[in-house]
Design an enzyme around this catalytic site. Sequence first.
Site, PDB file in Angstrom:
ATOM      1  N   GLY A  57      -7.730   7.237  -0.523  1.00 34.91           N
ATOM      2  CA  GLY A  57      -8.820   7.199   0.460  1.00 34.91           C
ATOM      3  C   GLY A  57      -9.130   8.578   1.024  1.00 34.91           C
ATOM      4  N   THR A 107      -3.275  -3.697  -1.872  1.00 33.55           N
ATOM      5  CA  THR A 107      -2.135  -2.867  -1.444  1.00 33.55           C
ATOM      6  C   THR A 107      -1.431  -3.545  -0.276  1.00 33.55           C
ATOM      7  OG1 THR A 107      -3.242  -0.863  -2.193  1.00 33.55           O
ATOM      8  CG2 THR A 107      -1.457  -0.581  -0.591  1.00 33.55           C
ATOM      9  N   SER A 137       5.390   0.728  -6.601  1.00 31.30           N
ATOM     10  CA  SER A 137       4.936   1.918  -5.861  1.00 31.30           C
ATOM     11  C   SER A 137       5.532   1.927  -4.475  1.00 31.30           C
ATOM     12  CB  SER A 137       3.397   1.852  -5.743  1.00 31.30           C
ATOM     13  OG  SER A 137       2.903   2.769  -4.794  1.00 31.30           O
ATOM     14  N   TYR A 175      -7.438  -3.308   1.264  1.00 32.30           N
ATOM     15  CA  TYR A 175      -6.519  -3.522   2.369  1.00 32.30           C
ATOM     16  C   TYR A 175      -7.037  -4.771   3.071  1.00 32.30           C
ATOM     17  CZ  TYR A 175      -4.412   1.178   2.114  1.00 32.30           C
ATOM     18  OH  TYR A 175      -3.723   2.310   1.726  1.00 32.30           O
ATOM     19  N   SER A 219     -10.642   3.069  -2.984  1.00 33.94           N
ATOM     20  CA  SER A 219      -9.883   2.617  -1.815  1.00 33.94           C
ATOM     21  C   SER A 219     -10.794   1.984  -0.762  1.00 33.94           C
ATOM     22  CB  SER A 219      -9.171   3.822  -1.201  1.00 33.94           C
ATOM     23  OG  SER A 219      -8.775   3.543   0.116  1.00 33.94           O
ATOM     24  N   ASP A 232       3.346   3.950  -9.917  1.00 34.33           N
ATOM     25  CA  ASP A 232       2.991   5.273  -9.404  1.00 34.33           C
ATOM     26  C   ASP A 232       4.064   5.733  -8.444  1.00 34.33           C
ATOM     27  OD1 ASP A 232       2.487   4.543  -6.669  1.00 34.33           O
ATOM     28  OD2 ASP A 232       0.361   4.226  -7.061  1.00 34.33           O
ATOM     29  N   HIS A 258       3.840   4.053  -2.379  1.00 32.25           N
ATOM     30  CA  HIS A 258       2.710   4.747  -1.754  1.00 32.25           C
ATOM     31  C   HIS A 258       2.918   6.273  -1.772  1.00 32.25           C
ATOM     32  CE1 HIS A 258      -0.653   2.918   0.774  1.00 32.25           C
ATOM     33  NE2 HIS A 258      -0.951   4.196   0.844  1.00 32.25           N
ATOM     34  N   ARG A 305      -1.553  12.353  -6.034  1.00 32.64           N
ATOM     35  CA  ARG A 305      -1.787  13.734  -5.572  1.00 32.64           C
ATOM     36  C   ARG A 305      -2.330  14.664  -6.669  1.00 32.64           C
ATOM     37  NH1 ARG A 305       2.584  11.730  -2.917  1.00 32.64           N
ATOM     38  NH2 ARG A 305       2.571  11.840  -0.647  1.00 32.64           N
TER      39      ARG A 305
END
Length: 372
Positions: free
Chosen positions: A87, A164, A266, A138, A114, A299, A268, A323
């Site tokens: 996001g 998520t 994940s 979300y 996102s 991830d 996050h 990233r």
Amino acid sequence: MTQNIDLKCFPYSYEELERLAAENTSPEAFDYVQSGSSTEQTLRTNVQAFSSYAFKPRVCTGTKAVDSKIEIFGKEYPFPIFFAPVGNQKVVHPEGELASARAAKRLNVPYIASTVSSHTIEEIAEASGNGDRWFQLYATKDQDVTNSLISRAEKNGYTAIVLTVDMAPSWRVKDMRNQFLPFSRGQKPYPSIVSDPVFQEKYGESVLENGLEKTVRSIFPNPEFSWDQLKELKKITSLPIIVKGILDEDDAHLALEFGADGIVVSNHGGRMIDGCIPAIEALPNIAEVVKKRVPVFLDSGIRSAKDVVIALALGADAVFLGRPFIYGLAIAGEEGVHKVFSNQFEEFRRMMILCGTNNIDNIKNLKIIKIS
Ligand code: FNR
């Protein structure tokens, strides 16, 4: 801040990518992207954990043309390397998610938008054009608003929902020190939620009374989300729902029981829970539970082709980069994102040849050992 760099000089390693991104963003925006929560143990161990695995390459297999294609939900993709949902991308580049979505289209991999993108669901869909796109949800505390977000995603050509489930306010030391909120620098907060017709109808008055941010924060984030609500979401959409943020094999089991069509192992990228298991360490047990019934993604800590090979050999069907592509965006916008992925693709292709593997199944069958 963004410079026009000569793409011939574009970094080939993660370390250089990170360094150049730091030079091309404000220190606060860089910290926002780079940092993890609290002591950053999870951020560090996500990457370190990959170094405790090594695979045994094969030789003399007569590898000619390697086939790196995978199929997910009946669609073919050129490489098992996808975009993670990220996001607030305008903090590093004025074109934000629009640039990333355009790059994803050129790369022929799904763009995962996102909920908290700095552009709306509709704007990202337009940028993605006839490219493949998934929507990262979300779930808000208001079911009507959540349903409306899903229905907008459906109307705008998104073909899967990435739900998520590991998001709640975390202890982000660098952001607190910098007093940094992505939308404290002139960006509109939560454009997809704020532009939502159901949100506007139900919360318009509250926005006038309490302000936009406070009103949105009354329904988001939603740490109260439970497995029953996944069942409810399954009733309102026919799109596949991939649950992102699973680390415990018992949760993988529950996710499948409640209807998940895919799982993202994940944490996050170490931005939420400090001190939890590195994602790659969680993968083998989860793959064991899933038993190939639905796709498993991973991830958190993927930095180069060997990490992709390790993840596939431990049971992932594909990996997400977070990233790395945001650094590419910071350095050179759409071209930078494209370059990060094309470099990853090419390194992975060479790795397949070096490993004597003709196709992705061969990679998955490489023997892998723990070396520390
Ligand atoms: C994220 N991530 C994330 N995840 C998600 O589901 N929705 C989101 O809006 C965001 N936003 C976000 C912003 C930034 C700046 C980062 C770095 C990450 C998490 C992301 O999807 C993914 O899980 C991690 O980034 C993967 O780890 P690496 O590749 O960054 O190590």
